[in-house]
Design an enzyme around this catalytic site. Structure first.
Site, PDB file in Angstrom:
ATOM      1  N   GLU A 179      -6.115   2.761   0.059  1.00 61.25           N
ATOM      2  CA  GLU A 179      -6.205   1.395  -0.475  1.00 61.25           C
ATOM      3  C   GLU A 179      -7.358   0.612   0.143  1.00 61.25           C
ATOM      4  O   GLU A 179      -7.171  -0.499   0.635  1.00 61.25           O
ATOM      5  CB  GLU A 179      -4.883   0.651  -0.252  1.00 61.25           C
ATOM      6  N   GLU A 248       1.283   6.163  -5.637  1.00 60.32           N
ATOM      7  CA  GLU A 248       2.472   5.527  -5.052  1.00 60.32           C
ATOM      8  C   GLU A 248       3.238   4.776  -6.127  1.00 60.32           C
ATOM      9  O   GLU A 248       2.879   3.653  -6.489  1.00 60.32           O
ATOM     10  CB  GLU A 248       2.082   4.542  -3.929  1.00 60.32           C
TER      11      GLU A 248
HETATM   12  C1  GAL Z   1       0.951   0.593   0.066  1.00 58.92           C
HETATM   13  C2  GAL Z   1       0.406   1.492   1.162  1.00 58.92           C
HETATM   14  C3  GAL Z   1       1.511   2.339   1.742  1.00 58.92           C
HETATM   15  C4  GAL Z   1       2.703   1.488   2.070  1.00 58.92           C
HETATM   16  C5  GAL Z   1       3.133   0.714   0.844  1.00 58.92           C
HETATM   17  C6  GAL Z   1       4.299  -0.191   1.078  1.00 58.92           C
HETATM   18  O1  GAL Z   1       0.071  -0.401  -0.260  1.00 58.92           O
HETATM   19  O2  GAL Z   1      -0.598   2.326   0.657  1.00 58.92           O
HETATM   20  O3  GAL Z   1       1.038   3.012   2.872  1.00 58.92           O
HETATM   21  O4  GAL Z   1       2.351   0.626   3.089  1.00 58.92           O
HETATM   22  O5  GAL Z   1       2.096  -0.091   0.426  1.00 58.92           O
HETATM   23  O6  GAL Z   1       5.398   0.519   1.460  1.00 58.92           O
END
Ligand code: GAL
Length: 840
Positions: A179, A248
């Site tokens: 990110e 994600e």
């Molecule tokens: C995303 C990040 C992850 C984790 C997630 C929230 O933005 O890439 O590592 O922090 O948010 O759980």
């Protein structure tokens, strides 16, 4: 379109070690051994469970319909000091990847090495902050050198075990950075330079498999930019020849001490995934599939809880969470039935109404799959598709792998619900002993002095959560407060995260920041006496930040001002006074947690009841409970601290009560974490996972350090168990039935009767039926009630089919139960109790 495949292949063929070119990509999908694939993936972070749990977690993931396991790589656990590596135990990355391989799954290795992940310092080792001239995640030579060094270390480790797909291993993808997009935007040209460097550095490592960068719009070729979020259907990659990958898909959300528990309804998660797939997305990774536990001081922060459950399909303990797991499994099955059509063509989109659409994938070879969606958050839609009617619940997508039959709708949850319980075990804690921290340890050899207030991490280098700031104030006997006036007030400004104030060895008060606002002020009256008064401030870190621009420069600890008000002289500013610093606790230095008997004089347990003193170490022994159910400590009788078993840290505990808005939640409509909160008014985290592998059969050593006070004798060990399972299935409404029969059309095939399925965990069976009603039952799992219509046969039918069995199924029909209310659409709701089979 094929350009990058070619480039990748050339790179691989030039490399001496890698001879095949088996993973590539094109605009539709990741291509493995020449085949475009629609892949489901799930995040399981190896240090958040134990090696003993890995095989089970991975096999449950496979059973849940996943093809890929994703993990970050955790730099700070692997390189605790520069050049000293640790790949043992929970940190055995090679073993973890090999376990994935053994299960026949693929792996996605997100090396980072910045990983965010609610992990201490975002995965960076704290020593990195002290490398001269360093600036994290920037076009900065010292940083880039360190980042390259670690990336290379990991890539070489994987290569040496032949773990990349190009070598016959399971790794099909790797991630560099994490990110970076938002940061790059702030930095402008230099951000872009850094990203370009990072991509080139990664690609030059010749892994033979593609690299991705998540949330990084300008990811340079051939790196694929990917999406993270609750929804990703609006995402498209930065080049037309890259596939749409969702790295994600947030299955839930993390929690912080003092906050509520977040849940994400599975209907909405399934809807989001189906929406991404219908638009042509071909890779979805659930973050998290198993969240697990932030053991030790690994939680990021500040204030991330020790539990990283995340409302994931596998719960913190590795148990299947229903209906989330089962519903997603059915989704995966349905999408896989469409795979051929999905990867071979682009969809035609037609409108089915104001808020309804059909995405149709119809290939030249005759494959056809359709997704019918209803974006209306309120109403069911009755739509017409291919001359047939379909009924779409609000905010849902139906999947038709043959463009005719609905095999799955994201809002119709057929999977059972399971109720988990924390049940008592027979293991008692015995032989309690205590040890009191010295509350004003002024002249220790490990301490040093300085004028002024120092930043905490600069001093502790995160070797401990604790830093003492100590000074003294001389008070003359003529001070008015000693003669009956008002006591002076101490004001301490801290930049985080928690603070305990001791005056002359007595706890005078505590104050805490929050995740949103790390800075806080302590203000309290101080009970001074004539002569020298000792002020000892214990500043406590609760997880170092894991996200935010240049978080390595953020401060922790007491940076002041620190001032006394109400002395005769007026305000006394102590900010530039002479302060004595001591890193960590005496008990830490003496290694009180160790199992090989430290030489300290612990006090016998009988003293506990008399004295609930702050900053106290407690220890006890216990025998392991029988069985193999997961275990947890109930810490609700305690305040705040850390807890160890046999020298292994279970993590930080804190009985902070959750504030939030727990007024229920409906699945329909865009999801955000505040929408679905649980546990308001209760401790955010009461239970602390004790992995079975931390235990021996007898005489286990429990040690805890309590900052505030509490009753350790009420700590107990519980086992987590599926106590009951519920299913709630409706008869098909005659109208809907007709529509669906229409949709079966000329095939004149008998529409399958809806069935209710129940199953307990392996080793368990159904011992009783707690509730059964065929008719118009009310309520939800755990609180079902009979409604106005109820078949008196309900219990006996269920008992006959289910008692003594691990699983059973019952058809929802009048033939089975007799019709308790003709012409009424009925449902069958059941709650069954699961108990270990040997108890029957
Ligand atoms: C995303 C990040 C992850 C984790 C997630 C929230 O933005 O890439 O590592 O922090 O948010 O759980």
């Amino acid at each position: 379109m094929r350009k990058w495949i070619l480039v990748l292949c050339m790179v691989f063929f030039l490399s001496s070690e890698l001879t095949q070119c088996s993973v590539s990509y094109d605009r539709k999908a990741i291509v493995i051994n020449g085949q475009r694939r629609v892949l489901f993936s799930g995040s399981i972070h190896y240090p958040r469970s134990t090696p003993e749990m890995w095989e089970d977690l991975i096999s449950k993931a496979k059973e849940g319909g996943l093809d890929v396991i994703e993990t970050y790589v955790f730099w700070n656990v692997h390189e605790p000091s520069p050049g000293n590596y640790n790949f043992e135990g929970r940190y055995d990355l090679v073993r973890f990847v090999k376990t994935i391989q053994k299960a026949g799954l693929y792996a996605h290795l997100r090396i980072g090495p910045y990983i965010c992940g609610e992990w201490n310092f975002g995965g960076f080792p704290v020593w990195l902050k002290f490398v001269p001239g360093i600036s994290f995640r920037a076009d900065n030579e010292p940083f880039k050198m360190a980042m390259k060094g670690f990336t290379e270390k990991i890539v070489n480790l994987m290569k040496s075990h032949n773990l990349f797909e190009s070598q016959g291993g399971p790794i099909i993808l790797s991630q560099i950075e994490n990110e970076y997009g938002p940061q790059a935007k702030v930095l402008g040209a230099s951000g872009h330079q850094y990203v370009t460097w990072a991509a080139k550095m990664a690609v030059e490592m010749d892994t033979g498999v593609p690299w991705v960068m998540c949330k990084e719009e300008d990811a340079p070729d051939p790196v694929i930019n990917t999406c993270n979020g609750f929804y990703c259907d609006k995402f498209s990659p930065n080049k037309p020849y890259k596939p749409a990958i969702w790295t994600e898909a947030w299955s839930g959300w993390f929690s912080e001490f003092g906050g509520p528990i977040h849940q994400r309804p599975v209907q909405d998660l399934a809807f989001a995934v189906a929406k991404f797939i219908q638009k042509g997305g071909s890779f979805v990774n659930y973050y998290m599939y198993h969240g697990g536990t932030n053991f030790g001081r690994s939680a990021g922060g500040p204030f991330i809880t020790t539990s990283y459950d995340y409302d994931a399909p596998l719960d913190e303990y590795g148990l299947i969470r229903q209906p989330k797991y089962g519903h997603l499994k059915e989704l995966h099955r349905a999408v896989k039935l469409c795979e051929k059509a999905l990867v071979s063509t682009d969809p035609t989109v037609t409108s089915l109404g104001g808020l309804q659409e059909a995405y149709i994938y119809s290939s030249e070879t005759g494959d056809c799959a359709a997704f019918l969606s209803n974006y209306d958050t309120q109403s069911v839609a009755r739509v017409m598709f291919n001359n047939m009617h379909y009924n779409l619940p609000p905010w849902s997508i139906s999947i038709l792998p043959d463009c005719r039959n609905v095999v799955f709708n994201t809002a119709k949850v057929g999977a059972q619900t399971s109720q988990m319980e924390m049940l008592p075990t027979n293991s008692e804690m015995y032989s309690w002993e205590t040890y009191n921290e010295d509350l004003s340890p002024f002249d220790d050899s490990s301490s040093f002095t300085a004028f002024g207030l120092l930043e905490q991490v600069n001093v502790t280098r995160d070797a401990s959560d604790y830093l003492w700031y100590k000074t003294s104030v001389d008070v003359g006997s003529s001070e008015s407060f000693l003669l009956g006036g008002e006591l002076p007030t101490l004001i301490v400004q801290s930049t985080g995260h928690a603070l305990h104030v001791f005056i002359n060895g007595q706890l005078s008060g505590s104050a805490f920041g929050t995740r949103q606002n790390r800075r806080f002020t302590f203000k309290g009256k101080v009970n001074f006496r004539a002569g020298t008064n000792k002020i000892a401030l214990l500043s406590v870190a609760v997880g170092l930040p894991n996200v935010g621009g240049h978080f390595e420069t953020w401060s922790t600890g007491i940076l002041g001002p620190v001032a006394l008000h109400g002395l005769d002289q007026g305000k006394l500013d102590l900010s530039w006074a002479r302060w004595t610093y001591q890193v960590g606790l005496k008990g830490e230095t003496m290694n009180l947690v160790s199992t090989d008997g430290s030489s300290v004089d612990w006090m016998q347990g009988s003293l506990i009841a008399q004295k609930q003193q702050p900053l106290t170490w407690h220890k006890a022994r216990f025998n392991a409970p029988n069985g193999d159910e997961p275990l947890a400590l109930d810490m609700s009788s305690m305040g705040k601290g850390q807890v160890w078993i046999n020298g292994e840290s279970l993590g930080r505990y804190w009985t902070a009560y959750a504030t939030g808005n727990c007024n229920g939640c409906h699945y329909a409509g865009p999801f955000k974490p505040p929408k679905c909160q649980l546990g308001c008014g209760q401790p955010t985290q009461r239970w602390y996972h004790v992995p079975r592998s931390f235990l021996k059969p007898t005489e286990n050593l429990l040690v805890l350090f309590e900052e505030l006070g509490g009753d350790p004798t009420r700590i107990s060990l519980a086992r987590r168990s599926v106590s009951s399972v519920c299913a709630d299935v409706g008869e098909i409404h005659p109208n809907i039935r007709n529509w669906e029969i229409e949709s079966y059309g000329s095939r004149s095939q008998e529409l399958p009767k809806p069935k209710l399925h129940l199953h307990c965990s392996p080793g368990q069976s159904i011992s009783s039926i707690k509730f059964a009603s065929f008719g118009t039952p009310l309520g939800t799992c755990g609180s079902f009630q009979q409604g106005p219509c109820h078949a008196s046969t309900s219990y006996s039918v269920l008992e006959k089919k289910c008692i003594g069995r691990q699983r059973c199924s019952v058809a929802i029909s009048n033939t089975n139960f007799g019709d308790p209310c003709p012409n009424v659409v009925k449902r069958l709701s059941v709650e069954a109790v699961c108990t270990p089979s040997q108890w029957h």
